[in-house]
Structures are given as structure tokens and as C-alpha cells.
Design a protein around this motif. Structure first.
Motif, PDB file in Angstrom:
ATOM      1  N   VAL A   1       1.874  10.886 -22.155  1.00  0.00           N
ATOM      2  CA  VAL A   1       2.927  11.451 -22.862  1.00  0.00           C
ATOM      3  C   VAL A   1       3.413  12.535 -22.486  1.00  0.00           C
ATOM      4  N   GLN A   2       4.642  12.792 -21.660  1.00  0.00           N
ATOM      5  CA  GLN A   2       5.905  13.595 -22.175  1.00  0.00           C
ATOM      6  C   GLN A   2       6.566  13.660 -23.270  1.00  0.00           C
TER       7      GLN A   2
ATOM      8  N   GLN B   1       9.843  15.314 -25.009  1.00  0.00           N
ATOM      9  CA  GLN B   1      10.553  16.746 -25.157  1.00  0.00           C
ATOM     10  C   GLN B   1      11.151  16.992 -26.432  1.00  0.00           C
TER      11      GLN B   1
ATOM     12  N   ALA C   1      11.727  13.477 -28.379  1.00  0.00           N
ATOM     13  CA  ALA C   1      11.167  11.842 -27.616  1.00  0.00           C
ATOM     14  C   ALA C   1      10.046  11.962 -26.571  1.00  0.00           C
ATOM     15  N   ALA C   2       9.831  11.097 -26.960  1.00  0.00           N
ATOM     16  CA  ALA C   2       8.425  11.090 -26.534  1.00  0.00           C
ATOM     17  C   ALA C   2       8.871   9.505 -24.785  1.00  0.00           C
ATOM     18  N   SER C   3       8.349   9.249 -23.708  1.00  0.00           N
ATOM     19  CA  SER C   3       7.817   8.570 -22.548  1.00  0.00           C
ATOM     20  C   SER C   3       7.166   9.352 -21.967  1.00  0.00           C
ATOM     21  N   GLY C   4       6.803   7.865 -21.041  1.00  0.00           N
ATOM     22  CA  GLY C   4       5.532   7.261 -20.702  1.00  0.00           C
ATOM     23  C   GLY C   4       4.775   6.510 -20.892  1.00  0.00           C
ATOM     24  N   ARG C   5       4.731   6.360 -22.167  1.00  0.00           N
ATOM     25  CA  ARG C   5       4.430   5.332 -23.019  1.00  0.00           C
ATOM     26  C   ARG C   5       4.679   5.307 -24.353  1.00  0.00           C
ATOM     27  N   THR C   6       4.686   4.219 -24.858  1.00  0.00           N
ATOM     28  CA  THR C   6       4.938   3.927 -26.615  1.00  0.00           C
ATOM     29  C   THR C   6       3.976   5.215 -27.281  1.00  0.00           C
TER      30      THR C   6
ATOM     31  N   LYS D   1      12.598   3.842 -31.381  1.00  0.00           N
ATOM     32  CA  LYS D   1      13.258   4.299 -29.913  1.00  0.00           C
ATOM     33  C   LYS D   1      12.186   5.339 -29.778  1.00  0.00           C
ATOM     34  N   ASN D   2      11.226   5.690 -29.514  1.00  0.00           N
ATOM     35  CA  ASN D   2       9.985   6.169 -29.830  1.00  0.00           C
ATOM     36  C   ASN D   2      10.068   7.749 -29.728  1.00  0.00           C
ATOM     37  N   MET D   3      10.858   8.126 -30.475  1.00  0.00           N
ATOM     38  CA  MET D   3      11.777   9.641 -31.814  1.00  0.00           C
ATOM     39  C   MET D   3      10.464   9.784 -33.029  1.00  0.00           C
TER      40      MET D   3
END
Length: 119
Positions: free
Chosen positions: A1-2, A4, A22-27, A75-77
Motif C-alpha cells: 500500500v502506498q 500520498q 490517496a491510497a494505491s497498490g490495493r484497496t 475512491k480509496n481516499m
């Protein structure tokens, strides 16, 4: 998980800012999420946290009533709305995620966004 974090900047005392993470890489929809901050010369401190459903929120006494944490799992936010800012809110703000709300330790950390409140 990243993670930002963004939205920091310079604001006058009494003003408002909204931080975004903002999360990325996975939910992270099932993760507990939090905001922390570190002021110059001080240790990092807890600011706010939110459960994976968004139904439970927690705040440090110093920000209660002024800051609001929220999330948009679609939105994974994660957000931190900050109002009535004070000079002592000046710090680098970090978002963090933990795989389970039962954990005390956060597993993932963002790089931080600087908030400067001028008095």
C-alpha cells in the motif's frame, strides 16, 4: 500500500484546509486509517483516526471540534478537514493505514504534507 498525502500549504490563523490521502497498490476499504502530525522539534503525535466503515472516528483533544476525518472507500481516499486553524497546528501531516482496526500500530505511512499556520 502506498499513501500520498496532499493539500498542505500556508494559511492564516482561523483559516481552513483540507488534506487528502490517496491510497494505491490495493484497496484500503477494510483498513483503519489515521492522520498524524509532527511539528518542528517535537515527536509525531496522533491527530485523528477513522474505522473502515467510517462509522467511528477518534480525535486528539487538541483538534476535537475543529478537525473532521472522513473517507471515501470507493475512491480509496481519506480526508482531514481542518478549520479554525491555530499556529500550533503547524506541522507535517502524515496519513497512515493499518490492516486491522484491532492493531495499535499502523502498517503503512505516507510521505507527509506541510501545513503552516501564520499567526
Amino acid at each position: 500500500v502506498q499513501l500520498q498525502a496532499s493539500g498542505g500549504g500556508l494559511v492564516q490563523a482561523g483559516g481552513s484546509l483540507r488534506l487528502s490521502c490517496a491510497a494505491s497498490g490495493r484497496t484500503v476499504s477494510s483498513y483503519g486509517m489515521g492522520w498524524f502530525r509532527q511539528a518542528p522539534g517535537k515527536e509525531r503525535e496522533f491527530v485523528a483516526a477513522i474505522s473502515w466503515t467510517g462509522g467511528n472516528t477518534y480525535y486528539a483533544d487538541s483538534v476535537k471540534g475543529r478537525f473532521t476525518i472522513s473517507r471515501d472507500n470507493a475512491k480509496n481516499m481519506v480526508y482531514l478537514q481542518m478549520k479554525s486553524l491555530k499556529a500550533e497546528d503547524t506541522a507535517v501531516y502524515y496519513c497512515a493505514a493499518k490492516r486491522s482496526e484491532l492493531r495499535r500500530v499502523y502498517d503503512y505511512w505516507g510521505q507527509g504534507t506541510l501545513v503552516t499556520v501564520s499567526s
